[in-house]
Structures are given as C-alpha cells and as structure tokens.
Design an enzyme around this catalytic site. Structure first.
Site, short mmCIF file in Angstrom:
data_model
loop_
_atom_site.label_atom_id
_atom_site.label_comp_id
_atom_site.label_asym_id
_atom_site.label_seq_id
_atom_site.Cartn_x
_atom_site.Cartn_y
_atom_site.Cartn_z
N GLU A 70 14.19 -10.69 2.80
CA GLU A 70 14.89 -11.16 1.42
C GLU A 70 16.35 -12.14 1.80
O GLU A 70 16.42 -12.84 1.07
CB GLU A 70 15.58 -9.88 0.68
CG GLU A 70 14.54 -9.32 -0.21
CD GLU A 70 13.86 -8.19 0.72
OE1 GLU A 70 14.05 -8.06 1.93
OE2 GLU A 70 12.81 -7.47 0.09
N ASP A 95 18.12 -3.10 -6.15
CA ASP A 95 18.39 -2.34 -5.23
C ASP A 95 18.73 -2.96 -3.88
O ASP A 95 19.27 -2.54 -2.99
CB ASP A 95 17.63 -0.98 -5.25
CG ASP A 95 17.54 -0.26 -6.63
OD1 ASP A 95 17.96 0.56 -6.80
OD2 ASP A 95 16.81 -0.97 -7.55
N HIS A 139 15.50 2.80 -5.87
CA HIS A 139 14.85 1.59 -6.60
C HIS A 139 15.28 1.94 -8.14
O HIS A 139 14.36 1.72 -8.96
CB HIS A 139 13.25 2.22 -6.64
CG HIS A 139 12.85 1.51 -5.06
ND1 HIS A 139 12.93 2.36 -4.07
CD2 HIS A 139 11.88 0.62 -4.80
CE1 HIS A 139 12.51 1.53 -3.13
NE2 HIS A 139 11.79 0.67 -3.61
C1 LIG Z 1 14.20 -4.50 1.55
C2 LIG Z 1 12.95 -4.07 0.91
N1 LIG Z 1 12.28 -5.09 0.34
C3 LIG Z 1 11.15 -4.93 -0.19
C4 LIG Z 1 10.68 -3.75 -0.68
C5 LIG Z 1 9.46 -3.23 -1.46
N2 LIG Z 1 8.37 -2.96 -0.44
C6 LIG Z 1 8.28 -1.52 -0.16
S1 LIG Z 1 7.06 -1.18 0.93
C7 LIG Z 1 6.69 -2.78 1.31
C8 LIG Z 1 5.64 -3.20 2.26
C9 LIG Z 1 6.10 -2.40 3.42
O1 LIG Z 1 5.02 -3.00 4.51
P1 LIG Z 1 5.17 -2.43 6.05
O2 LIG Z 1 6.35 -2.46 6.51
O3 LIG Z 1 3.89 -2.95 6.68
O4 LIG Z 1 4.73 -0.73 5.67
P2 LIG Z 1 3.38 -0.24 5.11
O5 LIG Z 1 3.46 -0.04 3.52
O6 LIG Z 1 2.33 -1.12 5.55
O7 LIG Z 1 3.09 1.14 5.58
C10 LIG Z 1 7.56 -3.49 0.47
C11 LIG Z 1 7.34 -5.02 0.39
C12 LIG Z 1 11.31 -2.42 -0.20
N3 LIG Z 1 11.14 -1.32 -0.50
N4 LIG Z 1 12.58 -2.83 0.48
#
Ligand SMILES: Cc1ncc(C[n+]2csc(CCOP(=O)(O)OP(=O)(O)O)c2C)c(N)n1
Ligand SMILES: Cc1ncc(C[n+]2csc(CCOP(=O)(O)OP(=O)(O)O)c2C)c(N)n1
Ligand SMILES: [Mg+2]
Ligand SMILES: [Mg+2]
Lengths: 337, 323, 337, 323
Positions: A70, A95, A139
């Site tokens: 971000e 958030d 969230h």
């Molecule tokens: C700072 C932030 N940005 C975006 C999100 C939305 N989000 C939640 S899980 C996710 C993907 C995470 O991917 P990864 O780290 O590969 O974990 P996985 O879900 O594959 O276990 C995103 C973009 C978030 N929760 N927090």
C-alpha cells in the site's frame, strides 16, 4: 431511471470517467485479479467485485493490479497525479491506512501547500469502511474523521448509489486529492441511478427530509438510518429535517447551520468512534455559530469508544441503529415524546 | 561514452553552484540568519550532478531532506531556492516549503522530503506516468543509507520491478544517518538487496563524478529502453553535520578532513579534466568564480526579499475548496 | 524545589522508571547515537538531547538505537510489551506516524479487545508535536486528535516540565498503550520539578486558574498561553478558569463539565487543525451535557485548516497565540469587553 | 536429528486436527453458519506443525489472517478456537476477535492478524523480550508470499538482523495472494531477498513435514544459540479459496486436485512413517479418527455456546480507564 446497486454505480462511474479521460488509471490489489495465474483473468474485480469488467475494457495498462504494497502504490498514485495522470487507487479497507498514511497525509495532501501552489494532485483513494460485515476490529472502522482532520484532503462519503456515482465522478475530476468512502454493507443496496455521467459538487449538502422539530445530520450509511428514523418519527408527530453533508471536507456549513437554526434541535449521527469525530465536529460548529437558536442540547449518536467486535451479537449492539436515533430525537424533544 | 566539453563545463558549474550554495548556507545558519532544519549536501555534489546530467525536463527526481544539491542538479533556480530557504514570498514555494520541501515540478523536481523514505513511492508514480503516457521519461529516487532501511523504499523496489517501471534508485550512502553509521544500520548490503528484488545494481565511488556519470548512464538508458529499474549504491561523504547545529562528535577525528584532502569531488573532477586536457584550469577558475558570485547574488536577493503575509496563509491548501 | 527544563524532566522520568523497573527499555533513532561510528558514543541522546546520558547508565541493551524503521521498531515495542517488556519507543516527530500507524492503532491499541482481555500492552510512544520550530509542514503537526479518536490508546499531553515528569512516569507504569506528546518548542522551559519520582493520574484535569466569567480549556503548550491570557484578562476585570485536561484520552469530563457549568462561558484552545480535533470534542461534550448552563456560544481557538507553513512570517500567524485567546474570551463576554 | 515416535504421533495429530478443523469450517461456512472472513489453512499443515514442533511456551509466533493452523500447531485449544470463530462468549477471545484475530499469549501465540505484514514487527518484539529477559525463547513470524512484499516485513528482516534477534521468518508461499500469483508479485525471490539483508535462508518443500521440520530445526537452533535471524521459503498450496466464498477461478484447471493427489502433506507424512516403519498405519488411523471426533465435538460446543451480551461490549478496551 434504472435501479442500480451501490457496487454498479461505482463501477459505472469508474468506467465512464476512464472512457472520458485517458489519464484516469485505477490501481489496487486484485482490482482485476488473476495476474500471473493460469486461470481466469479479471478473476476478482476487487475483493467485492466492484471493479469487475474494467480490465477487459481498458486493459492491464490502465487497470493496474499491485502487489500487497500500500505505501508504494498509494504513494505511486500521488507521484503519478503530480506528474500528469489521474489515478484512482483502491485502499481495500480504510483500516489499512496505517501502512500508507504518510503518502496520503504528508505527501499528496501537502504537495500543493508546501510547493507554494505549484502542484496539483488529482488522485482519488477509494476505500471501504464501516461495521456490520462481521469483519472484526481491523476491517470495520470508519476513520473518516482522521482524514477530515487533515488539511489538503477532501473526503466524500456517499449515502447511496446515486450519490456514489455522482460523487465519485466529481472526485475523479477534482484537482485535489479525495478520499472516497464506500460502506461495505451497502454494495447491494439499489436506488435509481441515471445511465449518463453526472457529478455532484463537493460541499453541498443534500437535505433528504424537511421538518420543523429536529435536524438530524448524518453521514454515509447513517443517512439511511436517519431517513428511516425520520419517517417513523413522523408517524408520532415529530417532524425532522435530515441533512446528508455528502462530503465532510469541504463541509457545507451553511446548510448545516441554517437547518439547525430552523429547528433549534439537532442530533448528529456518526458511525465512527465518538472522540474527535464528525459528530463532535458538527456539534461544535453549530454550538459556536447558532447558539442563540438552539432550544436543546445537541445530541450525538455514535459508535462506542471500543474496537469493533467480531461476534455478530456484539456488532449489532455496536452499530448505531434506527432505534438509537429515534431515542435521541425523542430525548431532545423532551417529555411526552 | 564521452562527455562533451560543454557538458563538462555544465557539470562543473552545477557542482560549484551546489558547493557555494551549501557553504553560504552553513555560514548563514551559523550567523543565525536561517531558521529550522537545514541539511547540507556539500561533499556529495558528484552524485546529484553525475546522475542529473542525463536527465531533462520530462524526467523526474524525488529527493530527500538533503535536497538542495538535487534541486540545483536538476535545474531549479538557485535564487528562488535561496529565497525559499529564507522563507521569502518569492521563494520557489512561496516560502511555505522551506529547505525540506523545495520542489519545482516544472523541472521534474518532485520535492525534497521531510519524511525519510517518502520519495521512492512518488518516483514509482512519476515513472508510471512516463510509461503510461509514453513520454520517454525516467524517474530517479535519491535514497539515503538511512532511508534504505525504510519499508517504503523496499516496497518501491518491488513495485518498480514488478511493473517494470523506468526508475532508478540512487542510494547515496554517506556513511551516516544522523549519528548512526550505515555500517551498523544496514543489514546485508545495498547491491545484494537490489539483487534480492531482481534488479541489477552496482557500487559507485560517489566522489568520482565520472564514475557516477557512467553508472547512471547505464541505469538510465536501461530504464529508458523499457528494461526496468536498477539501483546504484553511491558511496560518499557529507562535509557538514547531519543538520546545521550538529556537533558531529560521532565521526572519527580527521574523518571529514581526510575526505576533503584526498577525494573531494570538485578537486577530483578538476584534476581529471585538466590532466586529460579536456578543460583547462583557467576556464575552471572562471566557472568557480562565477558560481561564487552567482550564489552571493542569490543570497543578497534572499536577504532583501519580502516576507509572505497573512493573505498567503490560507492559499494553496486546495485548488478549490468551499471553506 | 529545583527548576528543571521540560527536557530534563522527561529525561529524569525515563531514568527513574528505568531504575525502578528492569523491564523498561527505550528505543528509537539516535536516542543514544553514534552506533557503529568511530567517534563519541551517546553522541546525540535524541535529536534534541532528551535521552542524553541514559545509554551510559543503562547500556545498549536497554537503550536501543534503531535503524530508520518506524513500523518495525514501533511494532517491535508493541510485541515486546505484549510479551513482558515495558518499552518506551520514541517516534521522533509525530508527523512520522504515517509510516507506522498500523502498529499503533491496529495492533497495540486493539490487542486487549481483540484478544478478549487476555493481553496487556504496556508501551509508551514518546513523540514531538507542534508548530513554532520553523520545521515546516512535515515536522510541525499536532495530530493528537487522531490518536484520541482511537479506542485502546491513551493520550497524554503535558503542559510543562512538572506535568511531563509525572505524566511520563504514569505512562510507563500504565498497563495500556500511551502516546505521550512533547511540544518541541517547550524543551527549554523550566518550572519547579521535584527530584523524587511521582506520577500524575490520567483523566484528572488540572485547574490552573479559577474564575467566574469564562472557562478556558486548553491542551499542551496552549495551557501556558491560556494562563497568560487569563492573567492579562484579569487586569481588565474578566476572571477566567483555566483547565488543563492533561490527557485527552481518558478525558476528565467531570471537571470540564463542572467548570463549564460554573461560568457558563467556554473557550477551547487547541493548536491542532480545526476539523475533528480536541476543540470540537470538548465543545460537543459541553454542548450535549451542560447546555442549560451555557450563557454564550462555545468558542474554538485552533490552528487553521492548512498545513504548517515554513516561513516564520506565516508560522507566527499560524499558531494560536495569547491575543487570539484574549479576543475569543472578550467576544463571548459580549459588548464592553 | 531424529523425531521420536511420540513426536511423530504428536505431529500427525496436530496436522489431522488442523485438517479436520478447516474442513469442518469449510462446510459450516457453506451452510451459512459462520459470518465474516474465514481463511483456511488446509493443505499447509506441514509448515505450521513442522515449525512449531520445535517450540514451547516461552517461544512466540505471530500469524496471519490464515491463522487457525498456526494456532493449533502452537498448542491453542481447538474448542476455544471454534467457539471464537462462531463468535461465542467462551471463545478464545471472548468472541471479540473472530477468525482473523485468534490469539493466546499464554501459549506464545501472538495472534492471527488482519493486516498483511502486521506480524513481523511484533515478532521482533517477542524476540527482543526473549533476548532482553534471557528466556532462551525464540520468535517466529509466519509471512505469506503476498505479505513478503509488505514494507513492514522487510523492515523486520533488517531490524532482526541488525539487533541480532532470535527470530525466524517463515515465508509460506502458497503461490497466491488472493487471486494474484506470487510468480508475478514477488520481484526477485525470497532466498535472495533474505541474503540481501545478510540472513541465511533456504527453500523448503512445504508439503514435506520432514523437510520443514529439519529446516526449521536449523533456523531455530541458530536463533536460540544467539546467532541471529534467518528465513525459510516454504513452498506449498492451499486447498480452499483465498477466503471462504472465493470461486478460485484464477487457478488452473485441476491445479488443486493434482496437489492433493500427488503431495498432500498428510498423505506424504503417512507414507513416509509407514514405509520407514516409524509408526504403523493402525495407530495413524486412530489418530485420524480421534482428530475427527475431537473437532466434531468442538463444533458441537461452538454451536451450543452462549453469545456475548451487551455487558461485554465495552469491557477489555483498556486495563483501566475513566470513561
Ligand atoms: C495491509 C493489508 N493489505 C491488504 C489486505 C487484504 N488481504 C488480506 S489477505 C491478502 C492476501 C495475502 O496473501 P498472502 O500473504 O500470500 O497470504 P495467503 O492468503 O496466501 O495465506 C490480502 C491482500 C490486508 N488484510 N492487509
Ligand atoms: C520517517 C522519518 N523518520 C525519521 C526522520 C528523521 N530523520 C531525518 S533525516 C534522518 C537521517 C537520514 O539518513 P540518510 O537517509 O542516510 O540521509 P542523510 O541524512 O545521510 O543524507 C532521520 C532519521 C524523518 N525525517 N522521517
Ligand atoms: Mg546517510
Ligand atoms: Mg499466499
């Protein structure tokens, strides 16, 4: 006029503004989705499907999926805006501001002032806010009071699909950085929305009900609750004005002060936490400027000073609802109501 | 690649302007004539100028709190800069920005920055604009060794790489972030970090204008050719304190003096161009004197300049806004 | 009692609490300085010398210099607090919150609630705020309204050296995360400060002047201006109560409401930007709760809705000063004053 | 190093508990019985368990939004977890946290985290506590491939390195962050990135419990011995969508099925321990059935559990506070 959901209205505004102006690009995590993956392209269209279909129309050069980064991509939007694009960045949930706030409030918001007026930063940050989605503490926040506090930012909080389309178009055409708040439980809510593009100017409140007894000022999703409360109060003979300021910054002080003076009784509804929020902002404004017309204390109805709980049983108590609004109105109407 | 005589003169002129600009600010600060935080670039001239010689107005740079040198290297008007640092109305930013926020977007100078690590994301943005609008431009982020540890910087490396942006990250490692040595604060090293993100990188002697110029040429050509971002680790030294007022007790005895005598960037440049007979020492002396006079003149303007007034306080917050 | 500067008082509180409790560690950029460098160790003691001398006494294991990495070290403080240390992290300027806010407001502030009460996070973030230092837009903000908005955080804003020592000791002993605000232009200001350790409880306002006509409520550095204004107004026969709430969260509502009711006239002074700030917070509180006692509009005196300008000529106009406070008081006293 | 039969049984038991826990949640979500965002760990069991087998209560882990598996691996009570996910008063966090915020500090489980990249800084903190109080503990950050691009993660690498903290970063690369492939989003690669920060790192097959266990053993021993942080790049796959409700159209046809049939972590474990005669298949079947029954029982408790009430809304915001 066709009925459209909040989701559709936002999608349409993005599409029309991207058609209108080649400099408009959108960016965010999974706003198309499927990048680098073997399956469907445009697989997501945003986590709740709001940007679906834009990538197929405008291509990967204008619908820019990002890594989870971000501060880099919101800052990128600021830098792109200062150099000639008109980016719309999606901060998935407001958030998440804590990992990128610097690029918003110290960079984008201050360029113009710090650089002595020799900068324009026409960027929009679209972001989801609000409780009711069972999405828990990280969230579900509102946080628009934080952005409203910052000079240099504009803050738009549409209360329905019609407002969303017009305010988003304005946000994109606006030459200042705008934070655009979308309440996540409203995406399926439908109202009449014209097909053709239109804008709603900033700083001009919408008076959704006119009444004599009490002025209710509410923001975003709460406007709908205020309208419902007003309708139900009307049945018991209490007539309310309801004001939707549409943007918290700029704030339409005139309409607020005028309607407050007319009724002399005011309730302010703000889903956000109670300290230093829009309820205090508007109450203080009125108390300073139309004190003589006030007949009763200004009541604030807000979320509590607590993180948003996960359990639906608690979250339902958390969100200020129609009964609380009605109770506040009855309270300042005094005995017999 | 070879620099023309005109280019060499221009490079030396910019370096001299920067040196004089910073030396005079040091004096003015000591005399109590400048308020606030002032971070001087003296000693690091070869880096900013070596990089910016490859750039024109379609290209953008984002700078740091130590921004004067980058500004001058990128073509900002030193007079307007000086007025700005003195908080005057005709300053480059109307007196509202000051030393830490000098900018001139018309020259592709996106601003000094009071936030360490603030610049790299912005540079991704300028690079995205260049790429999207096909301007042929590139964007350069100047990053201190201290800033090289900031998350925004790493994220920008990755975003630039993944989006294949025309960007170059120039890590100006002057061995200290405030009083803390980069030898301590930087886990691993700059070149390996870049490689960890899949970016080419090289280490450069930042006292040597020609080394910087050549490394920057490669990185910038690469970016312009659509081949993506890269990183330069430029090793150099600052001559003054972190900010004006810093007693610099953390440095070793004679540390600065040694650099000044052994590898001062202006001195090395002069040696090189005279030894190779690219320029003669008379014309260099003329450039030096002109630079000195020019800065003295800027200073006089800055001192004489009018202050902003109450009417200026609330302008420029927005393009338009209903208060 | 010995006179001590704001700087000394803070240093002394840190020293005494570190002596008292081995679990207290401090961390931040150059809080000792000279790490890895050939010259003086403890070369800086913080950018303005506030932590000077602590490293020689407590060693590098308890005085932890960090790389420039606010999100990592502020988050580290949160994680350390949740696992048994009592860290005091220095966020050099509160303006830098944008690179680390997540670790403060989504992590530290919410652990206890999200984890159902099964966590304590005894951390302090010390941070500099405020204008007047010619430090321009990104080093001069107040921003405590933003922290005050967040449930789970406590916010202390000492108005002088005595307050600073007692409030900082309390912050360190407190089991909740506390954001401790130090006004950067006050470091050399001296008042009497006892040598022995003491704490000042949170949520208990200090009434620094008692008067009959107007209640002035002010925060941090502004308390001193309010006192000066009160003294000078006394000369023209206007008698003011001055309230220093000391902490904005928790806020001593009782004292505020009581003193507001007593005089019926209120001026709130807040150096922060005007929207959703402490002036609106306190005004709204009073307007909701002691409306019947109010004789006049509640006046707000605040910084303007603009970034802080660099030029001293502008910055001096920016900061709310004694004359503005006096004018506001005279205004609500009405004609003849 | 060799795992004892008891350890093997314990490992298999935890993996089976996780698998059953997640499979039942998948069903319950589909049936509309669980609200909110639920991210399942099925398929990734060998990673969480392979790492956490080396840990005890003085050690801490920080998890991600996909936290159930880490919780169970670290010894949290599955019943209290299930109650939590159903938003019940007797949940591990009183129903206030939910799936994304399960934590049990008494077990050294510092929380699932709704913020991608939220955990690594916290792990630096737990490691600092261990180092400062000389508990002998270590701290482990689980980091998704998506989270591996977040600035907080990189900063934590550097801070852990520079402070020589007893920390291990376990990058669980399940090839996707939401719908975006890590093959696209990760510039460079995990191992080189770690090396860029001066940390040792290795790649591990995350379907193979024994490979994870051995790599984790080395990293954790290193940290415990005061030799500083390191990183594991664990390659694995998730069996369900990003969150429940995800149609998973971005994956290739048969992609998940292939993993399930060719390298399911439980299957591989079972093959290995039976082939090498470390455990026999009957005892494994008993473990499987016990796990299944245990989770069914948790589920029944969760469904029967009481909801929190208005009295709970404003508790736990502070330890103490004057409202
Ligand atoms: C700072 C932030 N940005 C975006 C999100 C939305 N989000 C939640 S899980 C996710 C993907 C995470 O991917 P990864 O780290 O590969 O974990 P996985 O879900 O594959 O276990 C995103 C973009 C978030 N929760 N927090
Ligand atoms: C986010 C942030 N953290 C800390 C600071 C305070 N600060 C200003 S300059 C500086 C040191 C920067 O060091 P480096 O990046 O090496 O640049 P140099 O000063 O050596 O040119 C610090 C810590 C800041 N301005 N912003
Ligand atoms: Mg440096
Ligand atoms: Mg992943």
């Amino acid at each position: 006029m066709p009925m459209k959901s909040f989701r559709q209205a936002i999608n349409e505004a993005l599409r029309q503004e991207m058609e209108r102006d080649q400099r408009v690009v959108i960016m965010g995590e999974d706003i198309a989705g499927g990048l680098g993956a073997p399956g469907e392209d445009d697989a997501w269209g945003g986590p709740l499907g709001v940007t679906k279909g834009l990538m197929p129309q405008f291509g990967r050069n204008r619908v820019l999926d990002t890594p989870i980064t971000e501060s880099a991509f919101i800052g990128c939007a600021a830098g792109a805006a200062a150099t000639g694009l008109r980016p719309v960045a999606e901060l998935m949930f407001v958030d998440f501001m804590g990992v990128c706030f610097d690029q918003i409030f110290n960079q984008a918001a201050k360029f113009r002032y710090m650089f002595g007026g020799r900068a324009v930063t026409p960027m929009v940050v679209r972001t989801m806010y609000g409780a009711g989605f069972r999405a828990a503490s990280q969230h579900s926040q509102c946080l628009y009071p934080v952005f409203t506090h910052i000079p240099g930012l504009k803050v738009a909080i549409p209360s329905n699909a019609y407002e969303a389309k017009g305010l988003l178009a304005q946000s994109i055409r606006d030459d200042d950085p705008v934070i655009f708040f979308e309440h996540k439980v409203m995406y399926d809510d439908e109202v009449d929305v014209p097909d053709e593009p239109y804008t709603i100017p900033f700083g001009e409140a919408n008076v959704t009900r006119e009444g004599d007894d009490v002025t209710i000022i509410a923001f975003g999703r709460m406007v709908n609750f205020a309208n419902q409360a007003a309708d139900s109060l009307a049945a018991s003979g209490i007539s309310c004005t309801v004001v939707d300021p549409r943007t918290t910054s700029p704030l339409d002080k005139e309409t607020i002060l005028e309607t407050a003076s007319e009724t002399g009784r005011v309730v302010v509804i703000d889903e956000a936490h109670p300290r230093c929020n829009m309820a205090t902002d508007v109450s203080a404004l009125i108390c300073e400027n139309c004190f003589g017309d006030l007949k009763a204390p200004i009541k604030q109805v807000t979320g509590p000073h607590a993180p948003v709980p996960f359990s639906p049983a608690l979250e339902d108590l958390y969100v200020p609802g129609v009964p609380k609004i009605e109770a506040a109105v009855r309270e300042i109407m005094g005995k017999g109501h | 690649m070879q620099l023309s005589r005109d280019q060499l003169r221009a490079a030396y002129q910019r370096m001299c302007l920067i040196r004089n600009f910073e030396d005079s600010l040091h004096e003015e600060f000591s005399a109590g004539n400048i308020p606030g935080f002032v971070h001087l670039y003296a000693g690091e001239e070869a880096s900013g100028v070596g990089v910016c010689m490859h750039l024109d107005d379609r290209d953008a740079i984002a700078s740091t709190h130590r921004g004067h040198g980058h500004c001058i290297a990128k073509g900002c008007d030193p007079r307007a800069m000086m007025l700005e640092i003195f908080g005057k109305k005709d300053g480059l930013c109307g007196g509202k920005g000051g030393s830490m926020h000098i900018a001139d977007l018309s020259k592709g100078m996106m601003g000094a920055n009071g936030i360490v690590g603030g610049g790299p994301p912005l540079v991704c943005g300028a690079a995205l604009t260049a790429k999207t609008l096909k301007t042929g431009g590139v964007a350069i982020a100047f990053v201190g060794d201290g800033a090289s540890n900031q998350g925004t910087t790493f994220e920008s490396y990755n975003l630039a790489k993944v989006w294949n942006l025309p960007a170059v990250f120039v890590v100006e490692d002057n061995r200290y972030a405030e009083s803390t040595a980069s030898a301590w604060s930087v886990g691993g090293n700059q070149v390996d970090r870049a490689k960890g993100f899949g970016m080419p990188a090289q280490e450069v002697d930042g006292h040597d204008f020609f080394a910087v110029w050549e490394a920057a040429r490669q990185a910038i050509e690469r970016a312009r050719a659509g081949e993506g971002p890269s990183l330069l680790h430029v090793k150099l030294n600052r001559y003054y304190g972190h900010f004006e007022g810093d007693a610099i007790t953390y440095k070793g005895e004679g540390e600065i003096e040694q650099v000044k005598t052994e590898k001062d960037a202006l001195m090395l440049f002069k040696q090189r161009v005279t030894e190779t007979k690219l320029l003669d020492s008379e014309e260099l002396t003329v450039i030096e004197e002109e630079a000195k006079a020019a800065i003295a003149d800027c200073l006089a303007s800055a001192k004489a300049g009018a202050l902003p007034t109450e009417a200026d306080l609330m302008t420029d917050v927005y393009v338009d806004y209903k208060f």
